[in-house]
Scaffold this motif. Structure first.
Motif, PDB file in Angstrom:
ATOM      1  N   LEU A   1      -4.700  -3.159   1.252  1.00 53.99           N
ATOM      2  CA  LEU A   1      -3.730  -4.086   0.670  1.00 53.99           C
ATOM      3  C   LEU A   1      -4.443  -5.058  -0.257  1.00 53.99           C
ATOM      4  O   LEU A   1      -3.945  -5.380  -1.350  1.00 53.99           O
ATOM      5  N   GLU A   2      -5.598  -5.534   0.157  1.00 57.15           N
ATOM      6  CA  GLU A   2      -6.381  -6.439  -0.689  1.00 57.15           C
ATOM      7  C   GLU A   2      -6.731  -5.778  -2.012  1.00 57.15           C
ATOM      8  O   GLU A   2      -6.572  -6.366  -3.090  1.00 57.15           O
ATOM      9  N   LEU A   3      -7.220  -4.553  -1.943  1.00 53.71           N
ATOM     10  CA  LEU A   3      -7.605  -3.846  -3.161  1.00 53.71           C
ATOM     11  C   LEU A   3      -6.397  -3.550  -4.041  1.00 53.71           C
ATOM     12  O   LEU A   3      -6.461  -3.692  -5.269  1.00 53.71           O
ATOM     13  N   ALA A   4      -5.284  -3.162  -3.427  1.00 57.82           N
ATOM     14  CA  ALA A   4      -4.071  -2.888  -4.202  1.00 57.82           C
ATOM     15  C   ALA A   4      -3.612  -4.145  -4.939  1.00 57.82           C
ATOM     16  O   ALA A   4      -3.187  -4.092  -6.106  1.00 57.82           O
ATOM     17  N   LEU A   5      -3.695  -5.303  -4.254  1.00 57.66           N
ATOM     18  CA  LEU A   5      -3.298  -6.569  -4.877  1.00 57.66           C
ATOM     19  C   LEU A   5      -4.203  -6.909  -6.049  1.00 57.66           C
ATOM     20  O   LEU A   5      -3.729  -7.282  -7.134  1.00 57.66           O
ATOM     21  N   LEU A   6      -5.506  -6.766  -5.853  1.00 54.92           N
ATOM     22  CA  LEU A   6      -6.452  -7.085  -6.927  1.00 54.92           C
ATOM     23  C   LEU A   6      -6.268  -6.152  -8.112  1.00 54.92           C
ATOM     24  O   LEU A   6      -6.328  -6.589  -9.270  1.00 54.92           O
ATOM     25  N   GLU A   7      -6.061  -4.881  -7.855  1.00 54.53           N
ATOM     26  CA  GLU A   7      -5.905  -3.926  -8.955  1.00 54.53           C
ATOM     27  C   GLU A   7      -4.595  -4.150  -9.703  1.00 54.53           C
ATOM     28  O   GLU A   7      -4.505  -3.879 -10.907  1.00 54.53           O
ATOM     29  N   ALA A   8      -3.600  -4.671  -9.010  1.00 54.11           N
ATOM     30  CA  ALA A   8      -2.308  -4.894  -9.663  1.00 54.11           C
ATOM     31  C   ALA A   8      -2.263  -6.213 -10.430  1.00 54.11           C
ATOM     32  O   ALA A   8      -1.687  -6.284 -11.522  1.00 54.11           O
ATOM     33  N   LYS A   9      -2.876  -7.277  -9.865  1.00 59.10           N
ATOM     34  CA  LYS A   9      -2.667  -8.613 -10.416  1.00 59.10           C
ATOM     35  C   LYS A   9      -3.908  -9.283 -11.003  1.00 59.10           C
ATOM     36  O   LYS A   9      -3.788 -10.276 -11.716  1.00 59.10           O
ATOM     37  N   VAL A  10      -5.087  -8.782 -10.693  1.00 55.48           N
ATOM     38  CA  VAL A  10      -6.304  -9.480 -11.123  1.00 55.48           C
ATOM     39  C   VAL A  10      -7.148  -8.653 -12.075  1.00 55.48           C
ATOM     40  O   VAL A  10      -7.476  -9.082 -13.185  1.00 55.48           O
ATOM     41  N   PHE A  11      -7.498  -7.449 -11.679  1.00 60.03           N
ATOM     42  CA  PHE A  11      -8.428  -6.651 -12.461  1.00 60.03           C
ATOM     43  C   PHE A  11      -7.945  -6.299 -13.862  1.00 60.03           C
ATOM     44  O   PHE A  11      -8.763  -6.203 -14.785  1.00 60.03           O
ATOM     45  N   PRO A  12      -6.633  -6.088 -14.081  1.00 60.35           N
ATOM     46  CA  PRO A  12      -6.208  -5.778 -15.453  1.00 60.35           C
ATOM     47  C   PRO A  12      -6.536  -6.868 -16.460  1.00 60.35           C
ATOM     48  O   PRO A  12      -6.595  -6.606 -17.670  1.00 60.35           O
ATOM     49  N   ASN A  13      -6.741  -8.105 -15.995  1.00 58.85           N
ATOM     50  CA  ASN A  13      -7.042  -9.206 -16.907  1.00 58.85           C
ATOM     51  C   ASN A  13      -8.538  -9.358 -17.184  1.00 58.85           C
ATOM     52  O   ASN A  13      -8.938 -10.209 -17.976  1.00 58.85           O
TER      53      ASN A  13
ATOM     54  N   VAL B   1       0.872  -1.178   0.000  1.00 61.76           N
ATOM     55  CA  VAL B   1       0.000   0.000   0.000  1.00 61.76           C
ATOM     56  C   VAL B   1       0.910   1.229   0.000  1.00 61.76           C
ATOM     57  O   VAL B   1       1.559   1.534   0.999  1.00 61.76           O
ATOM     58  N   THR B   2       0.971   1.914  -1.126  1.00 65.74           N
ATOM     59  CA  THR B   2       1.813   3.097  -1.227  1.00 65.74           C
ATOM     60  C   THR B   2       1.138   4.300  -0.583  1.00 65.74           C
ATOM     61  O   THR B   2      -0.078   4.292  -0.355  1.00 65.74           O
ATOM     62  N   ASP B   3       1.907   5.334  -0.302  1.00 63.62           N
ATOM     63  CA  ASP B   3       1.331   6.550   0.272  1.00 63.62           C
ATOM     64  C   ASP B   3       0.287   7.155  -0.654  1.00 63.62           C
ATOM     65  O   ASP B   3      -0.753   7.650  -0.207  1.00 63.62           O
ATOM     66  N   ALA B   4       0.573   7.101  -1.961  1.00 63.84           N
ATOM     67  CA  ALA B   4      -0.361   7.681  -2.928  1.00 63.84           C
ATOM     68  C   ALA B   4      -1.676   6.898  -2.945  1.00 63.84           C
ATOM     69  O   ALA B   4      -2.764   7.475  -2.972  1.00 63.84           O
ATOM     70  N   PHE B   5      -1.583   5.567  -2.899  1.00 59.62           N
ATOM     71  CA  PHE B   5      -2.785   4.727  -2.893  1.00 59.62           C
ATOM     72  C   PHE B   5      -3.578   4.955  -1.617  1.00 59.62           C
ATOM     73  O   PHE B   5      -4.802   5.069  -1.637  1.00 59.62           O
ATOM     74  N   ARG B   6      -2.863   5.027  -0.494  1.00 60.38           N
ATOM     75  CA  ARG B   6      -3.519   5.249   0.799  1.00 60.38           C
ATOM     76  C   ARG B   6      -4.251   6.587   0.801  1.00 60.38           C
ATOM     77  O   ARG B   6      -5.387   6.691   1.287  1.00 60.38           O
ATOM     78  N   ALA B   7      -3.618   7.624   0.258  1.00 59.83           N
ATOM     79  CA  ALA B   7      -4.235   8.950   0.219  1.00 59.83           C
ATOM     80  C   ALA B   7      -5.479   8.947  -0.669  1.00 59.83           C
ATOM     81  O   ALA B   7      -6.503   9.558  -0.338  1.00 59.83           O
TER      82      ALA B   7
ATOM     83  N   LEU C   1      -8.316  -1.087   8.034  1.00 54.69           N
ATOM     84  CA  LEU C   1      -8.302  -0.329   6.784  1.00 54.69           C
ATOM     85  C   LEU C   1      -7.073  -0.682   5.955  1.00 54.69           C
ATOM     86  O   LEU C   1      -7.165  -0.842   4.728  1.00 54.69           O
ATOM     87  N   GLU C   2      -5.936  -0.824   6.608  1.00 57.70           N
ATOM     88  CA  GLU C   2      -4.714  -1.179   5.888  1.00 57.70           C
ATOM     89  C   GLU C   2      -4.853  -2.548   5.220  1.00 57.70           C
ATOM     90  O   GLU C   2      -4.404  -2.754   4.090  1.00 57.70           O
ATOM     91  N   LYS C   3      -5.477  -3.485   5.909  1.00 59.65           N
ATOM     92  CA  LYS C   3      -5.674  -4.815   5.331  1.00 59.65           C
ATOM     93  C   LYS C   3      -6.602  -4.756   4.122  1.00 59.65           C
ATOM     94  O   LYS C   3      -6.372  -5.421   3.105  1.00 59.65           O
ATOM     95  N   GLN C   4      -7.658  -3.959   4.234  1.00 56.71           N
ATOM     96  CA  GLN C   4      -8.575  -3.819   3.099  1.00 56.71           C
ATOM     97  C   GLN C   4      -7.883  -3.138   1.919  1.00 56.71           C
ATOM     98  O   GLN C   4      -8.086  -3.527   0.758  1.00 56.71           O
TER      99      GLN C   4
END
Length: 461
Positions: free
Chosen positions: A183-195, A140-146, A178-181
């Motif tokens: 992280l989940e969204l960041a993972l999905l957006e990086a590895k799942v949703f683009p496909n 979870v980057t600072d930009a994503f968190r913001a 919130l951090e766990k949620q």
């Protein structure tokens, strides 16, 4: 920004729901971890007779878990019995804080097991996501968190610092969740949703399906109208078998334009006589055929008429007619169905004028008329308990209030799907695909990590 799709339960909310459900099951026995069940035995009638002895009554119970026993594991992550119970204690304290009441002791074992299940599930989800994110190099980057914080604040209308202060388990726990949620969204957006892809052909097919569903309702309603016109069907039978609404609806006449904004629908209802059936009319989100059951004209307030009517009823009672029967025939109060019986009541339970008369009137008397904001009453006191400040009485009410004109309608109503634009359908299909892709990804990662759970084995599947 894409809509959030979280695989994991929001632990606090789910836990509160779990314990609420659990506490509704007070009749259930405590869960196995709190009070293990005895080994299954044959029914008493099937057991051979044995001499009574202490030994024959002893049942061997499995030992409870030790603090160091591993209750669930995901890869190299482990949840022990001691850690699980610490979390459960926090949940119980949070529930008491939110509800203002502790969980009753007799319901505590079941509630604890519901909390345990929720926490084991949360542990599995968080561990799978955390390890998958680590393997993929996602953080979870600072930009994503913001960005997520801004979206949350706009949705809730409050700053995040205010939101976390309201969390029953404390600010630190709220921020952790919130951090766990995120992280989940960041993972999905990086590895799942683009496909996830939705083709133009799929959108076109969805548009055609939407149009066909709308046409199907129109054709169905036209078919009903044809059957009614040809007298090959009975309206009430069609309503019973096909309508979303089954019962007549009394509607104030003044509200007809609001409920039926289509001018043609208003005119069709206005022109139909009692017992007549309209053609197909449009209402927001539906089509209907309506039978006008009856029209009830407006009734103006008639103080003099109500008073005269009740005076005449009182005279009949004084001449010997039955109070209860006249109440059933004439009272405008629901108690009229019970002969006017109001049962026992104390001071402060009735309007002041009625209360004063009831507490001053002699037992057995049919008193003079009493005026309240409901209309005119005659009261018969059947019992008084001065020590307890209680009176038992019956009454007959004739209302003086005005009533608006109403029309009672029996509708044959079918909902019509909304017409959806291609862009809306594309978005809907995309969200569906994302959810399925997220679940498939989670299941694959879960299988690869070898999830285990001794307390709730079904969660490891």
């Amino acid at each position: 920004m894409q809509k959030r799709i979280f695989l994991g339960p929001a632990m606090a909310a789910a836990a509160m729901v779990a314990v609420t459900v659990g506490c509704d099951k007070a009749e259930q026995q405590p869960a196995a971890a709190e009070q293990p069940a005895a080994a299954e035995q044959p029914a008493a009638a099937e057991q051979p007779a044995k001499p009574a002895s202490v030994e024959s009554e002893v049942v061997s119970l499995p030992p409870p878990p030790k603090d160091t026993d591993v209750i669930a594991s995901v890869g190299d992550a482990k949840l022990t019995w001691a850690e699980l119970n610490k979390q459960v204690d926090e949940m119980i304290a949070g529930y008491a804080k939110v509800s203002g009441n502790p969980i009753p002791s007799e319901q505590l074992p079941q509630a604890k097991q519901e909390f345990r299940r929720n926490q084991v599930q949360a542990f599995i989800v968080d561990s799978v996501i955390g390890q998958a994110a680590k393997k993929a190099g996602v953080t979870v980057t600072d930009a994503f968190r913001a960005e997520q914080t801004k979206e949350l604040e706009e949705k809730q209308g409050k700053k995040i610092d205010e939101l976390v202060k309201t969390f029953p388990l404390g600010e630190a726990k709220a921020k952790e969740l919130l951090e766990k949620q995120w992280l989940e969204l960041a993972l999905l957006e990086a590895k799942v949703f683009p496909n996830v892809k939705v083709t133009d052909e799929e959108v076109k097919a969805a548009v055609e399906k939407n149009a066909a569903e709308i046409k199907l309702v129109s054709d169905e309603m036209a078919g009903y109208a044809k059957q009614l016109a040809e007298k090959t069907a009975v309206f009430e039978d069609l309503v019973k078998a096909n309508s979303m609404v089954k019962n007549p609806m009394p509607i104030p006449s003044a509200q007809i334009p609001m409920m039926f904004p289509d001018k043609a629908a208003q005119e069709a209802i206005a022109s139909a006589k009692d017992g007549e059936i309209t053609g197909v009319i449009d209402v927001p989100g539906a089509k209907m055929i309506v039978k006008v059951v009856k029209r009830t004209p407006a009734k103006e307030a008639d103080e003099a008429g109500a008073k005269a009517k009740l005076e005449a009823i009182r005279e009949r009672i004084l001449k010997g007619e039955d109070f209860a029967q006249l109440a059933k025939e004439n009272s405008d109060c629901p108690s009229g169905a019970k002969g006017g019986d109001l049962g026992e009541f104390g001071k402060g339970q009735m309007v002041p004028e009625f209360e004063k008369a009831a507490f001053e009137q002699k037992v057995g008397e049919v008193g003079p008329l009493v005026k309240t904001n409901f209309g005119y009453h005659i009261i018969k006191v059947t019992k008084r308990d001065d020590a307890a400040g209680k009176v038992t009485a019956s009454h007959i009410l004739v209302k003086t209030e005005a009533t608006p004109a109403t029309v009672t309608l029996l509708p044959l109503l079918k909902p019509v799907p909304a017409k959806l634009e291609a862009a809306t359908l594309r978005e809907s299909l995309t969200e569906q695909r994302k959810r399925q892709a997220a679940m498939d990804f989670f299941d694959a990662e879960k299988k690869a990590l070898g999830v285990k759970s001794t307390l709730f084995p079904e969660l490891a599947q």
